[in-house]
Scaffold this motif. Structure first.
Motif, PDB file in Angstrom:
ATOM      1  N   LYS A 145      42.498  16.565  24.477  1.00  0.00           N
ATOM      2  CA  LYS A 145      41.658  16.588  25.536  1.00  0.00           C
ATOM      3  C   LYS A 145      41.849  15.357  26.506  1.00  0.00           C
ATOM      4  CE  LYS A 145      38.578  13.230  23.016  1.00  0.00           C
ATOM      5  NZ  LYS A 145      37.023  12.924  22.612  1.00  0.00           N
ATOM      6  N   ASN A 146      42.629  14.465  26.540  1.00  0.00           N
ATOM      7  CA  ASN A 146      43.233  13.633  27.312  1.00  0.00           C
ATOM      8  C   ASN A 146      44.270  14.050  28.144  1.00  0.00           C
ATOM      9  OD1 ASN A 146      40.717  11.737  26.627  1.00  0.00           O
ATOM     10  ND2 ASN A 146      41.941  11.266  24.801  1.00  0.00           N
ATOM     11  N   GLY A 147      44.811  15.110  27.655  1.00  0.00           N
ATOM     12  CA  GLY A 147      45.991  15.395  28.464  1.00  0.00           C
ATOM     13  C   GLY A 147      47.135  15.109  27.920  1.00  0.00           C
ATOM     14  N   PHE A 148      47.275  14.343  26.764  1.00  0.00           N
ATOM     15  CA  PHE A 148      48.483  13.762  26.027  1.00  0.00           C
ATOM     16  C   PHE A 148      48.935  14.681  24.985  1.00  0.00           C
ATOM     17  CE2 PHE A 148      46.126   9.929  28.094  1.00  0.00           C
ATOM     18  CZ  PHE A 148      46.738  10.157  29.417  1.00  0.00           C
ATOM     19  N   TYR A 149      50.010  14.287  24.465  1.00  0.00           N
ATOM     20  CA  TYR A 149      50.806  14.833  23.251  1.00  0.00           C
ATOM     21  C   TYR A 149      50.860  13.939  22.142  1.00  0.00           C
ATOM     22  CZ  TYR A 149      55.314  13.304  24.545  1.00  0.00           C
ATOM     23  OH  TYR A 149      56.419  12.577  25.154  1.00  0.00           O
ATOM     24  N   GLY A 150      50.311  12.301  22.381  1.00  0.00           N
ATOM     25  CA  GLY A 150      50.684  11.501  21.440  1.00  0.00           C
ATOM     26  C   GLY A 150      50.006  11.777  20.152  1.00  0.00           C
TER      27      GLY A 150
ATOM     28  N   PHE B   3      47.796  -1.003  43.432  1.00  0.00           N
ATOM     29  CA  PHE B   3      48.257   0.494  43.266  1.00  0.00           C
ATOM     30  C   PHE B   3      48.138   0.900  41.813  1.00  0.00           C
ATOM     31  CE2 PHE B   3      51.983   2.840  41.887  1.00  0.00           C
ATOM     32  CZ  PHE B   3      51.562   3.836  42.667  1.00  0.00           C
ATOM     33  N   ILE B   4      48.211   0.091  41.035  1.00  0.00           N
ATOM     34  CA  ILE B   4      48.105   0.327  39.519  1.00  0.00           C
ATOM     35  C   ILE B   4      46.694   0.915  39.169  1.00  0.00           C
ATOM     36  CG2 ILE B   4      48.115  -0.426  37.027  1.00  0.00           C
ATOM     37  CD1 ILE B   4      50.525  -2.311  37.908  1.00  0.00           C
ATOM     38  N   LEU B   5      45.695   0.174  39.861  1.00  0.00           N
ATOM     39  CA  LEU B   5      44.456   0.483  39.570  1.00  0.00           C
ATOM     40  C   LEU B   5      43.942   1.734  40.449  1.00  0.00           C
ATOM     41  CD1 LEU B   5      42.440  -2.821  39.675  1.00  0.00           C
ATOM     42  CD2 LEU B   5      42.848  -1.585  37.743  1.00  0.00           C
ATOM     43  N   SER B   6      44.787   2.044  41.215  1.00  0.00           N
ATOM     44  CA  SER B   6      44.266   3.492  41.847  1.00  0.00           C
ATOM     45  C   SER B   6      44.780   4.433  41.282  1.00  0.00           C
ATOM     46  CB  SER B   6      45.261   3.583  43.362  1.00  0.00           C
ATOM     47  OG  SER B   6      46.517   3.711  43.304  1.00  0.00           O
ATOM     48  N   LEU B   7      45.615   4.376  40.356  1.00  0.00           N
ATOM     49  CA  LEU B   7      46.166   5.546  39.532  1.00  0.00           C
ATOM     50  C   LEU B   7      45.293   6.021  38.291  1.00  0.00           C
ATOM     51  CD1 LEU B   7      49.725   4.177  38.932  1.00  0.00           C
ATOM     52  CD2 LEU B   7      49.113   5.750  40.579  1.00  0.00           C
ATOM     53  N   ASN B   8      45.366   7.015  37.857  1.00  0.00           N
ATOM     54  CA  ASN B   8      44.294   7.601  36.913  1.00  0.00           C
ATOM     55  C   ASN B   8      44.872   7.767  35.565  1.00  0.00           C
ATOM     56  OD1 ASN B   8      42.526   9.102  35.464  1.00  0.00           O
ATOM     57  ND2 ASN B   8      42.351  10.898  36.787  1.00  0.00           N
ATOM     58  N   PRO B   9      44.229   6.675  34.675  1.00  0.00           N
ATOM     59  CA  PRO B   9      45.067   6.651  33.167  1.00  0.00           C
ATOM     60  C   PRO B   9      44.113   8.017  32.302  1.00  0.00           C
ATOM     61  CG  PRO B   9      43.287   5.135  33.421  1.00  0.00           C
ATOM     62  CD  PRO B   9      43.556   5.774  34.725  1.00  0.00           C
ATOM     63  N   HIS B  10      43.434   8.744  32.808  1.00  0.00           N
ATOM     64  CA  HIS B  10      42.877   9.918  32.182  1.00  0.00           C
ATOM     65  C   HIS B  10      43.021  11.208  33.159  1.00  0.00           C
ATOM     66  CE1 HIS B  10      41.103   6.879  29.484  1.00  0.00           C
ATOM     67  NE2 HIS B  10      40.652   6.286  30.338  1.00  0.00           N
ATOM     68  N   PRO B  11      44.247  11.769  33.250  1.00  0.00           N
ATOM     69  CA  PRO B  11      44.363  12.651  34.400  1.00  0.00           C
ATOM     70  C   PRO B  11      43.678  14.012  33.948  1.00  0.00           C
ATOM     71  CG  PRO B  11      46.450  12.436  32.846  1.00  0.00           C
ATOM     72  CD  PRO B  11      45.394  11.130  32.667  1.00  0.00           C
ATOM     73  N   ALA B  12      43.485  14.116  32.753  1.00  0.00           N
ATOM     74  CA  ALA B  12      42.767  15.423  32.024  1.00  0.00           C
ATOM     75  C   ALA B  12      41.129  15.458  32.292  1.00  0.00           C
ATOM     76  CB  ALA B  12      43.162  15.851  30.677  1.00  0.00           C
ATOM     77  N   MET B  13      40.642  14.108  32.809  1.00  0.00           N
ATOM     78  CA  MET B  13      39.109  13.978  33.024  1.00  0.00           C
ATOM     79  C   MET B  13      38.541  14.943  33.894  1.00  0.00           C
ATOM     80  SD  MET B  13      37.179  10.192  33.214  1.00  0.00           S
ATOM     81  CE  MET B  13      37.660   9.705  31.524  1.00  0.00           C
ATOM     82  N   GLY B  14      37.689  15.596  33.554  1.00  0.00           N
ATOM     83  CA  GLY B  14      36.840  16.455  34.475  1.00  0.00           C
ATOM     84  C   GLY B  14      37.148  17.894  34.284  1.00  0.00           C
ATOM     85  N   TYR B  15      38.369  18.236  33.350  1.00  0.00           N
ATOM     86  CA  TYR B  15      38.579  19.355  32.895  1.00  0.00           C
ATOM     87  C   TYR B  15      38.037  19.512  31.399  1.00  0.00           C
ATOM     88  CZ  TYR B  15      41.863  20.004  36.626  1.00  0.00           C
ATOM     89  OH  TYR B  15      42.307  19.847  37.990  1.00  0.00           O
ATOM     90  N   GLN B  16      37.878  20.948  31.217  1.00  0.00           N
ATOM     91  CA  GLN B  16      37.168  21.178  30.004  1.00  0.00           C
ATOM     92  C   GLN B  16      38.273  21.450  29.112  1.00  0.00           C
ATOM     93  OE1 GLN B  16      34.639  24.481  30.180  1.00  0.00           O
ATOM     94  NE2 GLN B  16      33.068  23.700  31.423  1.00  0.00           N
TER      95      GLN B  16
ATOM     96  N   LYS C  62      53.004  10.981  26.274  1.00  0.00           N
ATOM     97  CA  LYS C  62      52.644  10.583  24.997  1.00  0.00           C
ATOM     98  C   LYS C  62      51.736   9.878  25.139  1.00  0.00           C
ATOM     99  CE  LYS C  62      54.789   8.365  21.017  1.00  0.00           C
ATOM    100  NZ  LYS C  62      55.979   7.772  20.510  1.00  0.00           N
ATOM    101  N   SER C  63      51.298   8.915  26.291  1.00  0.00           N
ATOM    102  CA  SER C  63      50.163   7.997  26.130  1.00  0.00           C
ATOM    103  C   SER C  63      49.658   7.671  27.373  1.00  0.00           C
ATOM    104  CB  SER C  63      50.803   6.376  25.478  1.00  0.00           C
ATOM    105  OG  SER C  63      51.654   5.940  26.065  1.00  0.00           O
ATOM    106  N   PRO C  64      48.661   7.016  27.714  1.00  0.00           N
ATOM    107  CA  PRO C  64      48.262   6.457  29.013  1.00  0.00           C
ATOM    108  C   PRO C  64      49.143   5.803  29.657  1.00  0.00           C
ATOM    109  CG  PRO C  64      46.382   6.415  27.526  1.00  0.00           C
ATOM    110  CD  PRO C  64      47.486   6.794  26.699  1.00  0.00           C
TER     111      PRO C  64
END
Length: 473
Positions: free
Chosen positions: A119-124, A240-253, A163-165
């Motif tokens: 659900k978070n978009g990862f395979y870890g 710059f790092i804080l502008s990135l998204n550690p949860h790229p799948a957020m917002g998608y079902q 694999k991970s955020p």
């Protein structure tokens, strides 16, 4: 001539299996979902059994582990307030995938990777991508897998199929044109430097690392060697790092209607610092090398937890039934842990160094090591079984640890097919060996200790995606 009956006395050893043992073995082969249903059924039928933990009624919120400053907290709150899109992540990625001109092998492999994302978009926490390679399809090799993963990572949203955020943030930074050299260094395995995300503390950690690195003999230059590590540089990298998204799948079902396979994680195998002299399978401990040992744990988090109810202790018949049921569950747990410990012991090189070091192994050898029948091991490690082991290299089915092999030249042991393929690849990468024929490869592998035929060399070469010698010229 008179006929005389001859009486012969023979002795046979017959082992009768009780109904409880048969039932315990049936629990051993069950998946977690089937076992959960069996536990609910047993509790419903027996008032002496009480469920003290129900995983379907307890859920933990997903929490981020980055920083604690007001800026980062506001950043994550903003992410959490994003409204859900009607589209699933899988549908969104597949829409992009279908517009690409890919081969059938690439398309099938990419679809498996997409449906394997959590659900978070990862395979870890899902199935290890390596297990999706179809060995009957020569084009599907590790190189193609790497290309498919990289392609999905670059799709919108950027940074899924990692694999991970931590890996996702690094991938996003590599693709972005705004990444600074310092931000790339931090994201490449040094993300702990920005926890907490306070500039002066980050500066102190970076300077200490830079000075320690410079003391090393023959140390190569690193990014930090060329940087002054001023507060301005650090703030720019942090922003710059804080502008990135550690949860790229957020917002998608999450797509719950389809999946490649639902992995039933029954064991987690952790590599821990510190050596131990002897194995202790009863505690899930396996010796590693002079630096590490392994802890094997039964993963029962998704199963309901039981106890014998205080209110029904006077009901002896149901109490005995409850005790027997709990003993069967404990037998399943202990047997799986024992098998896991034995597999770690026999595949020690894999767990220390990675999948390329796996060796040929039989279920019979594991059975003999822990004193059970081969059929008992097969109930856990059947190829069509859903039981998986969580390792630092990913999630692998139990059957993965029993690869076939070919005999060594001296016949003393077997060499796994994976090792032979690695040897083949190394031979062909050596200068002057680029166009070696299968026959010559066969001769060289025999010299290196692998008793292999030319036909098998050809099969392994195709599985590696390497063309024959005529097409390589």
């Amino acid at each position: 001539m008179a006929q005389f009956a001859k009486q012969i006395q023979t002795q046979k050893q017959i082992q009768k299996i009780s109904q409880r043992q048969i039932y315990a073995l049936s629990l051993l082969s069950m998946s977690s979902s089937d076992l959960s249903q069996e536990i609910y059924r047993a509790a419903a039928e027996n008032p002496a059994l009480e469920i003290i933990y129900d995983p379907h009624q307890n859920s933990e919120a997903y929490t981020a582990k980055y920083g604690s400053s007001e800026d980062s907290e506001n950043y994550f709150k903003a992410l959490e307030n994003i409204s859900d899109k009607n589209e699933t992540l899988q549908a969104h990625l597949l829409h992009q995938l279908n517009s690409m001109n890919l081969s059938q092998d690439e398309m099938e492999l990419s679809k498996k990777l997409i449906y394997n994302l959590d659900k978070n978009g990862f395979y870890g926490s899902s199935i290890s991508p390596e297990t999706f390679l179809d060995k009957t399809r020569p084009a599907q090799n590790s190189k193609m897998l790497e290309q498919c993963i990289k392609r999905i990572q670059q799709m919108d949203p950027v940074g899924t199929c990692c694999k991970s955020p931590e890996e996702s943030l690094f991938v996003q930074a590599q693709i972005s044109k705004k990444a600074t050299p310092l931000s790339l260094f931090i994201l490449d395995g040094h993300i702990d430097f920005i926890n907490p995300p306070e500039i002066l503390k980050i500066q102190k950690k970076l300077i200490a690392y830079k000075e320690e690195w410079a003391k090393k003999s023959f140390a190569k230059k690193i990014v930090l060697s060329e940087l002054e590590l001023t507060e301005k540089e650090i703030k720019e990298a942090l922003d710059f790092i804080l502008s990135l998204n550690p949860h790229p799948a957020m917002g998608y079902q999450s797509d719950e209607n389809y999946s490649i396979e639902t992995p039933d994680v029954v064991l987690t195998i952790e590599k821990k610092s510190g050596s131990i002299i002897n194995d202790d399978f009863s505690s899930g401990l396996v010796a590693g090398d002079e630096k590490y040992h392994f802890q094997v744990k039964y993963a029962s988090g998704e199963l309901p937890q039981l106890k014998i109810s205080e209110s029904f202790k006077i009901d002896k018949e149901n109490v005995i039934r409850a005790q027997n049921f709990i003993k069967c569950l404990l037998f399943r747990e202990s047997t799986i842990v024992l098998q896991g410990c034995a597999i770690v012991k026999e595949q020690k090189a894999f767990f220390l160094k990675g999948p390329e070091h796996i060796k040929a192994l039989t279920r019979r050898k594991i059975a003999a090591l822990i004193g059970v029948s081969e059929s008992t091991v097969s109930r856990t490690a059947a190829r069509k079984n859903s039981k998986y082991f969580q390792t630092e290299f990913g999630l692998f089915p139990a059957s993965y640890f029993f690869p076939s092999g070919i005999k060594s030249v001296n016949g003393n042991h077997k060499i796994s097919s994976e090792k032979v393929k690695i040897k083949m690849k190394k031979i062909l990468e050596e200068p002057g060996n680029e166009n070696l024929s299968d026959l010559k490869l066969c001769e060289l592998l025999n010299k290196k200790g692998a008793k292999i035929s030319r036909r098998t060399v050809s099969k392994y070469r195709n599985q590696l995606g390497i063309k024959n010698s005529y097409k390589r010229q």
